[in-house]
Design an enzyme around this catalytic site. Sequence first.
Site, PDB file in Angstrom:
ATOM      1  N   SER A  85       0.698  -1.222  -0.075  1.00  0.00           N
ATOM      2  CA  SER A  85       0.059   0.255  -0.275  1.00  0.00           C
ATOM      3  C   SER A  85       1.232   1.411   0.138  1.00  0.00           C
ATOM      4  O   SER A  85       1.790   1.191  -0.166  1.00  0.00           O
ATOM      5  CB  SER A  85      -0.991  -0.119   1.448  1.00  0.00           C
ATOM      6  OG  SER A  85      -0.519   0.098   2.796  1.00  0.00           O
ATOM      7  N   LYS A  86       0.801   2.624   0.154  1.00  0.00           N
ATOM      8  CA  LYS A  86       1.437   3.660   0.409  1.00  0.00           C
ATOM      9  C   LYS A  86       1.578   4.413   1.286  1.00  0.00           C
ATOM     10  O   LYS A  86       3.056   4.185   1.485  1.00  0.00           O
ATOM     11  CB  LYS A  86       0.258   4.626   0.071  1.00  0.00           C
ATOM     12  CG  LYS A  86      -0.832   5.175  -0.992  1.00  0.00           C
ATOM     13  CD  LYS A  86      -1.784   6.317  -1.468  1.00  0.00           C
ATOM     14  CE  LYS A  86      -2.260   6.380  -2.441  1.00  0.00           C
ATOM     15  NZ  LYS A  86      -2.933   6.799  -2.424  1.00  0.00           N
ATOM     16  N   ARG A  87       1.609   3.178   2.086  1.00  0.00           N
ATOM     17  CA  ARG A  87       2.406   3.312   3.540  1.00  0.00           C
ATOM     18  C   ARG A  87       4.357   2.645   3.479  1.00  0.00           C
ATOM     19  O   ARG A  87       4.716   2.702   3.836  1.00  0.00           O
ATOM     20  CB  ARG A  87       2.248   2.139   4.565  1.00  0.00           C
ATOM     21  CG  ARG A  87       2.253   2.085   6.049  1.00  0.00           C
ATOM     22  CD  ARG A  87       0.642   1.921   6.307  1.00  0.00           C
ATOM     23  NE  ARG A  87       0.859   0.317   6.477  1.00  0.00           N
ATOM     24  CZ  ARG A  87       1.688  -0.707   6.898  1.00  0.00           C
ATOM     25  NH1 ARG A  87       2.930  -0.892   7.092  1.00  0.00           N
ATOM     26  NH2 ARG A  87       0.936  -2.230   6.022  1.00  0.00           N
ATOM     27  N   HIS A  88       4.187   1.535   2.382  1.00  0.00           N
ATOM     28  CA  HIS A  88       5.139   0.899   1.732  1.00  0.00           C
ATOM     29  C   HIS A  88       6.110   1.760   0.545  1.00  0.00           C
ATOM     30  O   HIS A  88       7.070   1.786   0.540  1.00  0.00           O
ATOM     31  CB  HIS A  88       5.051  -0.486   1.379  1.00  0.00           C
ATOM     32  CG  HIS A  88       4.687  -1.171   2.448  1.00  0.00           C
ATOM     33  ND1 HIS A  88       3.177  -1.394   2.086  1.00  0.00           N
ATOM     34  CD2 HIS A  88       5.365  -1.733   3.417  1.00  0.00           C
ATOM     35  CE1 HIS A  88       2.387  -2.533   3.450  1.00  0.00           C
ATOM     36  NE2 HIS A  88       3.865  -2.829   3.583  1.00  0.00           N
ATOM     37  N   GLY A  89       5.401   2.830   0.166  1.00  0.00           N
ATOM     38  CA  GLY A  89       6.071   4.553  -0.025  1.00  0.00           C
ATOM     39  C   GLY A  89       5.807   3.100  -1.984  1.00  0.00           C
ATOM     40  O   GLY A  89       6.025   3.784  -3.151  1.00  0.00           O
TER      41      GLY A  89
END
Length: 469
Positions: free
Chosen positions: A238-242
């Site tokens: 997800s976005k959390r992982h860049g």
Amino acid sequence: MSIKTRFAPSPTGYLHVGGARTALFSWLHAKKNKGSFVLRIEDTDLERSTQESVDAILEGMQWLGLDYDEGPYYQTQRFDRYNEIIQQLLAQGDAYYCYCSKEELNALREQQMADKQKPRYNGKCRDNAEQQAELNRVIRFRNPDEGEVLIDDLVKGKIIVANKELDDLIIARTDGTPTYNLTVVVDDMDMGITHVVRGDDHVNNTPRQINILKALGADLPHYAHLPMILGDDGARLSKRHGAVGVMQYRDDGYLPEALLNYLVRLGWSHGDQEIFSREEMIELFDLSQVNVAASAFNTEKLLWINHQYIMNSDPELVAKHLQWHMQQRGIDAETQGPALVELVKAQRERSKTLVEMANASVYFYQDFSEYDAKAAKKNFKQGTDEVLQVLLDAFTKVPEWQGEVLHDIVLQIAEQLELKLGKVAQPLRVAVCGTGMSPSIDVTLSLLGREKTLSRLERAINYIKENKN
Ligand code: GLU
């Protein structure tokens, strides 16, 4: 029969890594089999779809070089056709109007949950021949009661689902607009898709879609459901992982070829080979070898692949992509400095991304505003102005501005002044580059050219004189 695949994104966000991997695998399967590849924009969710997102998807596909033979088709332009099919299903008795209210359906769901049953529609309106007010009715597909659906998935193998597990799914909403499962089926049928390659988040939809296709007498496509991509921590990417839009990778200095190469290895391998040219990917890729297990995204690995591509690709190609980064920095390489191809050759070993390369190359094109403080402190000492003056005099006289010649001059001057080479070359480097890091001095000087070298030497001499205490 010739093979036809498709990529069918919903334009509700960027083209992200997972979508790009799906597009790539679908594209590869078509290319490998000399078939065709369709791009279909699934924009029927009017509230969530945006033009911005459509543009981002098209831009991402283009940047990655995933060309399509047909499309982009837009589902919003096909409402008449979906309606025609819905009417056909109604007429055949394979679909029916459902008048159940939200309250009724909620109560049903709660009851089923209380009884520890899977929440599903109970078919109440199936045989309700009586037509009621159009206002709040939906249309449901009449799923077969008996038998089972077999999916012979090219990645996951055989999946069997009993029809009694499937309830009657809504194919048209109260406002008459078709739902996802209906539009996909109609499009896959009309567009003659032979292989549906998509993320395995859709695997639950597949038996329903197969039943609708059967009701329409359509040929069934083959299915390949790709395992999902996880972040380094094992959670869904997800976005959390860049993991952001594909274009962010361009902005961050990745080559599209490197990203594609990285993506093809997410869930597929060929021995322990890591680097695949586009042609090799097409030749070697095989859907049936795609891993069943999810694969994890690894930014370090992507960075390593990018560096390999920067070092080993045709410098002309790298230069083409570097140009965009230079433009972002307000640099027009053609008029302001050395040819980008030469710059690539000089900087590729030390640059893992094009952003690193661009940042480390600005001084070849634009005057720097100040010296790197540490480098200046270390290299600009009392007397350094005199060393630089000797260099300036020698460089002014040199007939031909050529790297090796200039390098020899630096060597001679060091000898003549009885200084270690570093005591001459490093102040020179800081004087002309503003920093202590640059390619070898011969390459640096020849890329900089006579004019910039001489004027920057003068500037450094004055700077050292002024800062003398
Ligand atoms: N539009 C769907 C999505 O973006 C994909 C549909 C499909 O591939 O069948 O998730």
